[in-house]
Design a protein around this motif. Structure first.
Motif, PDB file in Angstrom:
ATOM      1  N   UNK A  22      -9.659  -1.227  19.400  1.00  0.00           N
ATOM      2  CA  UNK A  22      -8.381  -0.551  19.162  1.00  0.00           C
ATOM      3  C   UNK A  22      -7.359  -1.537  18.589  1.00  0.00           C
ATOM      4  N   UNK A  23      -7.866  -2.731  18.189  1.00  0.00           N
ATOM      5  CA  UNK A  23      -7.039  -3.771  17.558  1.00  0.00           C
ATOM      6  C   UNK A  23      -5.995  -4.348  18.498  1.00  0.00           C
ATOM      7  N   UNK A  75      -8.776   5.772  13.744  1.00  0.00           N
ATOM      8  CA  UNK A  75      -7.381   6.178  13.687  1.00  0.00           C
ATOM      9  C   UNK A  75      -7.234   7.606  14.190  1.00  0.00           C
ATOM     10  N   UNK A  76      -6.189   7.834  14.929  1.00  0.00           N
ATOM     11  CA  UNK A  76      -5.923   9.178  15.410  1.00  0.00           C
ATOM     12  C   UNK A  76      -5.546  10.096  14.251  1.00  0.00           C
ATOM     13  N   UNK A  77      -6.037  11.319  14.326  1.00  0.00           N
ATOM     14  CA  UNK A  77      -5.664  12.305  13.308  1.00  0.00           C
ATOM     15  C   UNK A  77      -4.189  12.659  13.399  1.00  0.00           C
ATOM     16  N   UNK A  78      -3.529  12.251  14.487  1.00  0.00           N
ATOM     17  CA  UNK A  78      -2.118  12.614  14.708  1.00  0.00           C
ATOM     18  C   UNK A  78      -1.158  11.466  14.454  1.00  0.00           C
ATOM     19  N   UNK A  79      -1.658  10.366  13.815  1.00  0.00           N
ATOM     20  CA  UNK A  79      -0.775   9.231  13.531  1.00  0.00           C
ATOM     21  C   UNK A  79       0.303   9.659  12.542  1.00  0.00           C
ATOM     22  N   UNK A  80       1.529   9.313  12.833  1.00  0.00           N
ATOM     23  CA  UNK A  80       2.646   9.651  11.958  1.00  0.00           C
ATOM     24  C   UNK A  80       3.073   8.406  11.179  1.00  0.00           C
ATOM     25  N   UNK A  81       3.282   8.589   9.915  1.00  0.00           N
ATOM     26  CA  UNK A  81       3.684   7.488   9.053  1.00  0.00           C
ATOM     27  C   UNK A  81       5.154   7.638   8.661  1.00  0.00           C
ATOM     28  N   UNK A  82       5.682   6.628   8.015  1.00  0.00           N
ATOM     29  CA  UNK A  82       7.029   6.708   7.485  1.00  0.00           C
ATOM     30  C   UNK A  82       8.088   6.180   8.425  1.00  0.00           C
ATOM     31  N   UNK A  83       7.675   5.521   9.539  1.00  0.00           N
ATOM     32  CA  UNK A  83       8.671   4.932  10.431  1.00  0.00           C
ATOM     33  C   UNK A  83       9.353   3.776   9.703  1.00  0.00           C
ATOM     34  N   UNK A 142      -0.306   0.137   8.074  1.00  0.00           N
ATOM     35  CA  UNK A 142      -1.510  -0.220   7.327  1.00  0.00           C
ATOM     36  C   UNK A 142      -1.653  -1.740   7.226  1.00  0.00           C
ATOM     37  N   UNK A 143      -0.560  -2.406   6.936  1.00  0.00           N
ATOM     38  CA  UNK A 143      -0.603  -3.867   6.798  1.00  0.00           C
ATOM     39  C   UNK A 143      -0.909  -4.523   8.141  1.00  0.00           C
ATOM     40  N   UNK A 144      -0.274  -4.057   9.206  1.00  0.00           N
ATOM     41  CA  UNK A 144      -0.551  -4.620  10.535  1.00  0.00           C
ATOM     42  C   UNK A 144      -2.007  -4.408  10.920  1.00  0.00           C
ATOM     43  N   UNK A 145      -2.505  -3.218  10.634  1.00  0.00           N
ATOM     44  CA  UNK A 145      -3.885  -2.893  10.980  1.00  0.00           C
ATOM     45  C   UNK A 145      -4.860  -3.788  10.218  1.00  0.00           C
ATOM     46  N   UNK A 146      -4.625  -3.968   8.938  1.00  0.00           N
ATOM     47  CA  UNK A 146      -5.512  -4.797   8.122  1.00  0.00           C
ATOM     48  C   UNK A 146      -5.530  -6.233   8.617  1.00  0.00           C
ATOM     49  N   UNK A 147      -4.354  -6.766   8.983  1.00  0.00           N
ATOM     50  CA  UNK A 147      -4.299  -8.142   9.491  1.00  0.00           C
ATOM     51  C   UNK A 147      -5.066  -8.271  10.801  1.00  0.00           C
ATOM     52  N   UNK A 148      -4.869  -7.305  11.711  1.00  0.00           N
ATOM     53  CA  UNK A 148      -5.543  -7.370  13.010  1.00  0.00           C
ATOM     54  C   UNK A 148      -7.047  -7.247  12.854  1.00  0.00           C
TER      55      UNK A 148
END
Length: 282
Positions: free
Chosen positions: A8-9, A40-48, A54-60
């Motif tokens: 889960x990173x 990734x959860x199907x309910x993840x909300x973007x635009x915060x 995406x960048x944090x996830x890729x680094x982790x």
């Protein structure tokens, strides 16, 4: 051999990967290829505002991949969307994984989802041997509960076909296992019926002889009581690094259910648990 590591990173997942003794245990049982998957959860909300998930996830994910690569494993990464246990089991079936590894605790700051609940769902539905690795948290710091994953094995058997399949895991574990405790639990009602196992002491001794040929120091126990309670009591007494047991087989319509004993052990064990499901359908 191929292993899937579900992450889960979180810091807890990275703690499990970065433990050198854990990685050495995987090497000793023949794992050389690791598929690192995050769902990734199907309910993840973007635009915060101000947060690039995406960048944090890729680094982790890249950092966790490096930990495996630096230890000498071939690594593939998978970022997928959906229900974690379904996507993880789907990957396990597709690559015919020899082992799936899931941490039992840890909350991702990226997705705010508990991997503990994922572990339990995978345990109910797993299509490959599943190692549930316990991660402890103390004041925000994480550490693996048992560094040597397979050094001391508590194997619980009812002598069923699936229990025998679980015992076959020792062929992979033998270079990582030093001690084993073989346990059979008979309920009082079984002693009074035809369901009782005939001469369990001798049957355990026969299994112990096989392990001792591989240099594994082995003891046997026959206990009476409720199986899950006695398995957990034995865990407390002998302090294994992992409990090994088979899940009950079901028809395709019932594969959402795991044996009640296995489910209780997964939920309540202090250390790691290795669950072996019935053979894959051909």
């Amino acid at each position: 051999m191929r292993a899937i590591f579900a992450t889960d990173l979180s810091e807890a997942s990275e703690t499990a990967i970065s433990s050198r003794t854990c990685l050495e245990c995987l090497e000793r049982i023949g794992i050389d290829e690791v598929h690192l998957i995050t769902v990734l959860s199907a309910n993840v909300h973007y635009g915060m505002p101000g947060i690039n998930f995406d960048e944090q996830r890729e680094r982790a994910l890249a950092a966790q991949r490096r930990l495996f690569e630096e230890a000498g494993f071939d690594v593939e990464t998978h970022v997928v969307r959906g229900t974690p246990h379904r996507r993880i089991n789907g990957l396990a079936e597709r690559i015919r994984a020899d082992l799936v590894i899931v941490g039992s605790r840890g909350q991702s700051p990226l997705e705010r989802r508990l991997i503990g609940s994922t572990a339990r769902n995978i345990a109910r539905t797993t299509v490959a041997p599943l190692l549930i690795e316990r991660i402890a948290e103390d004041d925000g710091d994480h550490e693996v509960v048992r560094e040597h994953l397979f050094q001391r094995v508590l194997y619980a058997t009812d002598f069923s076909e699936n229990a025998e399949r679980a015992f076959e895991q020792f062929r992979h574990l033998k270079d990582a296992t030093q001690e084993a405790t073989l346990l059979h639990v008979a309920g009082p009602e079984q002693r009074r019926t035809d369901a009782a196992v005939e001469d369990p002491e001798t049957r355990l001794d026969d299994l112990a002889a096989d392990l001792e040929e591989w240099g594994i120091e082995t003891t046997t126990q026959v206990r009476e009581g409720k199986p899950a309670e006695e398995i957990l009591a034995t865990e407390a007494a002998v302090d294994p690094t992992v409990i090994l047991l088979g899940s009950r087989g079901h028809s395709r319509l019932r594969r959402l259910l795991i044996g009640s004993v296995s489910e209780q052990v997964v939920a309540r064990a202090n250390g790691n648990v290795l669950i072996v499901p019935p053979s894959r359908m051909s």
